[in-house]
Design an enzyme around this catalytic site. Structure first.
Site, PDB file in Angstrom:
ATOM      1  N   CYS A  50       1.230  -1.589   0.270  1.00  0.00           N
ATOM      2  CA  CYS A  50       0.446   0.336   0.226  1.00  0.00           C
ATOM      3  C   CYS A  50       1.267   1.648  -0.226  1.00  0.00           C
ATOM      4  O   CYS A  50       1.828   1.368   0.661  1.00  0.00           O
ATOM      5  CB  CYS A  50      -0.722  -0.156   1.222  1.00  0.00           C
ATOM      6  SG  CYS A  50      -2.378   1.515   1.618  1.00  0.00           S
ATOM      7  N   CYS A  53       0.254   3.557   3.184  1.00  0.00           N
ATOM      8  CA  CYS A  53       0.592   2.987   4.819  1.00  0.00           C
ATOM      9  C   CYS A  53       2.273   3.368   5.177  1.00  0.00           C
ATOM     10  O   CYS A  53       3.357   3.654   4.374  1.00  0.00           O
ATOM     11  CB  CYS A  53       0.824   0.923   5.043  1.00  0.00           C
ATOM     12  SG  CYS A  53      -0.641   0.711   5.097  1.00  0.00           S
ATOM     13  N   HIS A 113      -4.073   0.108   8.034  1.00  0.00           N
ATOM     14  CA  HIS A 113      -4.853   0.218   6.554  1.00  0.00           C
ATOM     15  C   HIS A 113      -6.600  -0.384   6.715  1.00  0.00           C
ATOM     16  O   HIS A 113      -6.894   0.081   5.302  1.00  0.00           O
ATOM     17  CB  HIS A 113      -3.931  -0.901   6.003  1.00  0.00           C
ATOM     18  CG  HIS A 113      -3.824  -1.093   4.365  1.00  0.00           C
ATOM     19  ND1 HIS A 113      -4.191  -0.622   3.388  1.00  0.00           N
ATOM     20  CD2 HIS A 113      -4.796  -2.622   4.369  1.00  0.00           C
ATOM     21  CE1 HIS A 113      -4.139  -1.136   2.534  1.00  0.00           C
ATOM     22  NE2 HIS A 113      -4.388  -2.330   2.819  1.00  0.00           N
ATOM     23  N   ASN A 153     -13.387   9.949  -1.230  1.00  0.00           N
ATOM     24  CA  ASN A 153     -14.381   8.000  -2.424  1.00  0.00           C
ATOM     25  C   ASN A 153     -13.857   7.000  -1.354  1.00  0.00           C
ATOM     26  O   ASN A 153     -12.860   6.638  -0.935  1.00  0.00           O
ATOM     27  CB  ASN A 153     -13.578   8.123  -3.842  1.00  0.00           C
ATOM     28  CG  ASN A 153     -14.178   8.992  -4.329  1.00  0.00           C
ATOM     29  OD1 ASN A 153     -15.546   9.978  -4.369  1.00  0.00           O
ATOM     30  ND2 ASN A 153     -13.448   9.899  -5.452  1.00  0.00           N
ATOM     31  N   SER A 161      -8.940   3.816  -4.996  1.00  0.00           N
ATOM     32  CA  SER A 161      -8.059   2.536  -5.917  1.00  0.00           C
ATOM     33  C   SER A 161      -7.417   2.166  -4.813  1.00  0.00           C
ATOM     34  O   SER A 161      -6.687   1.261  -4.427  1.00  0.00           O
ATOM     35  CB  SER A 161      -6.913   3.568  -6.518  1.00  0.00           C
ATOM     36  OG  SER A 161      -6.843   4.138  -5.830  1.00  0.00           O
ATOM     37  N   HIS A 164      -7.024   1.931   1.918  1.00  0.00           N
ATOM     38  CA  HIS A 164      -6.680   2.866   2.749  1.00  0.00           C
ATOM     39  C   HIS A 164      -7.205   4.243   3.444  1.00  0.00           C
ATOM     40  O   HIS A 164      -7.950   4.666   2.640  1.00  0.00           O
ATOM     41  CB  HIS A 164      -5.666   2.768   3.211  1.00  0.00           C
ATOM     42  CG  HIS A 164      -4.428   3.686   4.349  1.00  0.00           C
ATOM     43  ND1 HIS A 164      -3.047   2.938   4.561  1.00  0.00           N
ATOM     44  CD2 HIS A 164      -4.599   4.225   5.040  1.00  0.00           C
ATOM     45  CE1 HIS A 164      -2.989   3.599   6.051  1.00  0.00           C
ATOM     46  NE2 HIS A 164      -3.546   4.432   6.355  1.00  0.00           N
ATOM     47  N   HIS A 166      -8.363   7.589   3.753  1.00  0.00           N
ATOM     48  CA  HIS A 166      -7.691   8.776   3.232  1.00  0.00           C
ATOM     49  C   HIS A 166      -8.875   9.624   2.435  1.00  0.00           C
ATOM     50  O   HIS A 166      -9.894   8.650   1.803  1.00  0.00           O
ATOM     51  CB  HIS A 166      -6.841   8.401   2.477  1.00  0.00           C
ATOM     52  CG  HIS A 166      -6.794   7.702   1.279  1.00  0.00           C
ATOM     53  ND1 HIS A 166      -6.954   6.311   0.297  1.00  0.00           N
ATOM     54  CD2 HIS A 166      -6.856   8.400  -0.517  1.00  0.00           C
ATOM     55  CE1 HIS A 166      -6.857   6.273  -0.378  1.00  0.00           C
ATOM     56  NE2 HIS A 166      -7.556   7.284  -1.000  1.00  0.00           N
ATOM     57  N   GLN A 168      -9.158  13.478   0.537  1.00  0.00           N
ATOM     58  CA  GLN A 168      -7.889  14.153  -0.479  1.00  0.00           C
ATOM     59  C   GLN A 168      -9.122  15.928  -0.419  1.00  0.00           C
ATOM     60  O   GLN A 168      -9.905  15.933   0.983  1.00  0.00           O
ATOM     61  CB  GLN A 168      -8.434  13.834  -1.844  1.00  0.00           C
ATOM     62  CG  GLN A 168      -8.363  12.549  -2.139  1.00  0.00           C
ATOM     63  CD  GLN A 168      -8.054  12.702  -4.482  1.00  0.00           C
ATOM     64  OE1 GLN A 168      -7.048  12.974  -4.873  1.00  0.00           O
ATOM     65  NE2 GLN A 168      -8.857  11.672  -3.807  1.00  0.00           N
TER      66      GLN A 168
HETATM   67 ZN   LIG Z   1      -2.540   1.284   3.439  1.00  0.00          ZN
END
Ligand SMILES: [Zn+2]
Ligand SMILES: [Zn+2]
Ligand SMILES: [Zn+2]
Length: 342
Positions: A50, A53, A113, A153, A161, A164, A166, A168
Site C-alpha cells: 500500500c 501505509c 490499513h 471516495n 483505488s 486505506h 484516506h 483528499q
Molecule cells: Zn495502507
C-alpha cells in the site's frame, strides 16, 4: 388527493435550485440489472504493497514517514498545481478556457490499513477533524486559493483505488460548479429573507422529523427532502457555522461522533463496508465574510437495494433530470433504525 408517498412528483433542491423526479410507485418493479460482487474482503492492519501505509514508498520514490495518527501530503498525481501559469482562451464566447491554479493533497485518516471512519475511535476521528480544520485554514490563507473542497471516495464502486482510510483536499481559485450553485442560493435566500437558508431548512426538518436520522448536541444527520441518491444524506451543524474553522471544542468532537454513527448505520444497511463519496461545503476563503454560508456535509452512496445492486445515473437522468424510486422519507426511516447509541 396528491400524496408524496404514492404519486410521481418532482422535488425542488433549495440549495442547488435543481429538481429531482420522485416515483415512489416504481419500487416494486422487477430488477434484472447489474449485480456486483459484494466482496467482503478482509484487509490486513498493514499492507506492504500500500502506498499510503506508514514507512512505505510511493510512486516516484518518496517514502511515507512512520506516522501514528493523520498524515497529509501533496498528491503525487495532482489534478491542480500551484505553478500553473496564468492564461485564458475566448473565441466568441464559444471556445472558452481559463488556467486553474491550485493544490491537491491526500489526507490519511489513520496508519491502520484496515480501518474505516465507522471503525475508528471518536478520539482518532477528532484528530482527523482537527487535520481537516488546519488544512482548510492553511490552504485558505493562500492568496490564489478561494475554495477548499475536502472529500472522501470510499470503496471500489466509487473508484477509490486504495482501501486505506484516506480522503483528499482540492483547493483552487475559481468556484467549482456545485459550490457556485449553493453560493448563489444561500446568498439570494439570505438577502430575501434576512435569515440563513440551511438554518431555516433544518428547523423545518426538526419540526417534521420524517427525514432525520440521528443527532448529537452539535449536528443533525438527515436525508434531504431533495435527495437524488437512494441513501443520500446531509450533516448540518445545529449552530450557524460558516466553516470548519468556526467549530468550538464540543463541535469538533461532535462532528467526529456523528460521522462515526452515520457511517456505522450505512455499514449495517446492506451488511457491507458501505461505498460513498462524501465531502464538506463551507464558505469560500477569499478573505470576504460570507455570513450566508452554513457548514454542511454531503454523503452520496451509490447502493440501491443491496450490497450488490447500485443506482446508475443513466438514460432519462443523464438526458433530462435525476429520478429516484424509494422516497427520502423511507430511506431515512431505514437508516434511523440502524443508528447505534453513542
Ligand atoms: Zn495502507
Ligand atoms: Zn445557518
Ligand atoms: Zn452543499
Amino acid at each position: 388527493m396528491f400524496d408524496l408517498t404514492r404519486h410521481p412528483h418532482r422535488r425542488y433542491n433549495a440549495l442547488t435550485r435543481e429538481w429531482v423526479l420522485v416515483s415512489p410507485q416504481r419500487t416494486d418493479r422487477p430488477w434484472q440489472g447489474q449485480m456486483e460482487d459484494a466482496n467482503p474482503e478482509h484487509q490486513p492492519e498493514y499492507d506492504p504493497e500500500c502506498y499510503l501505509c506508514p514507512g512505505n514508498p510511493r510512486v516516484g520514490g518518496v517514502r511515507n514517514p512512520s506516522y501514528t495518527d493523520t498524515f497529509v501530503f501533496e498528491n503525487d498525481f495532482a489534478a491542480l498545481r500551484p505553478d500553473t501559469p496564468e492564461g485564458k482562451l475566448d473565441e466568441g464566447g464559444l471556445l472558452v478556457a481559463q488556467a486553474e491554479r491550485g493544490i491537491s493533497r491526500v489526507v490519511c485518516f489513520s496508519p491502520r490499513h484496515d480501518l474505516t471512519i465507522a471503525g475508528m475511535e471518536v478520539a482518532a476521528l477528532r484528530r482527523v477533524v482537527d487535520t481537516w480544520r488546519d488544512q482548510y485554514v492553511e490552504l485558505g490563507s493562500l492568496s490564489f486559493v478561494n475554495w477548499v473542497q475536502i472529500f472522501e471516495n470510499r470503496g471500489a464502486q466509487m473508484g477509490a483505488s486504495n482501501p486505506h482510510p484516506h480522503g483528499q483536499i482540492w483547493a483552487n481559485a475559481h468556484g467549482p460548479n456545485e459550490l457556485i450553485k449553493e453560493d448563489r442560493a444561500q446568498s439570494e435566500y439570505h438577502s430575501e429573507h434576512g435569515s440563513c437558508l440551511l438554518c431555516d431548512y433544518l428547523a423545518l426538518e426538526i419540526e417534521s422529523r420524517e427525514r432525520l436520522i440521528c443527532a448529537n448536541d452539535s449536528f443533525h444527520a438527515l436525508v434531504p427532502f431533495w435527495a437524488v441518491w437512494p441513501f443520500e444524506t446531509m450533516i448540518i451543524s445545529k449552530r450557524h457555522t460558516t466553516g470548519i474553522d468556526d467549530f468550538n471544542e464540543a463541535e469538533r468532537t461532535g462532528f467526529a461522533d456523528l460521522l462515526k454513527r452515520l457511517t456505522g448505520a450505512y455499514d449495517k444497511l446492506f451488511q457491507v463496508s458501505f461505498p460513498y463519496s462524501m465531502g464538506f461545503h463551507q464558505r469560500p476563503t477569499d478573505g470576504v465574510a460570507h455570513p450566508q454560508w452554513h457548514f454542511h456535509g454531503h454523503f452520496y452512496p451509490p447502493l440501491l437495494r443491496s450490497a450488490t445492486i447500485r443506482k446508475f445515473m443513466v438514460g432519462y437522468e443523464l438526458l433530462a433530470m435525476p429520478q429516484r424510486d424509494i422516497t427520502p422519507e423511507s430511506a431515512a426511516q431505514r437508516l434511523r433504525e440502524l443508528v447505534s447509541d453513542p
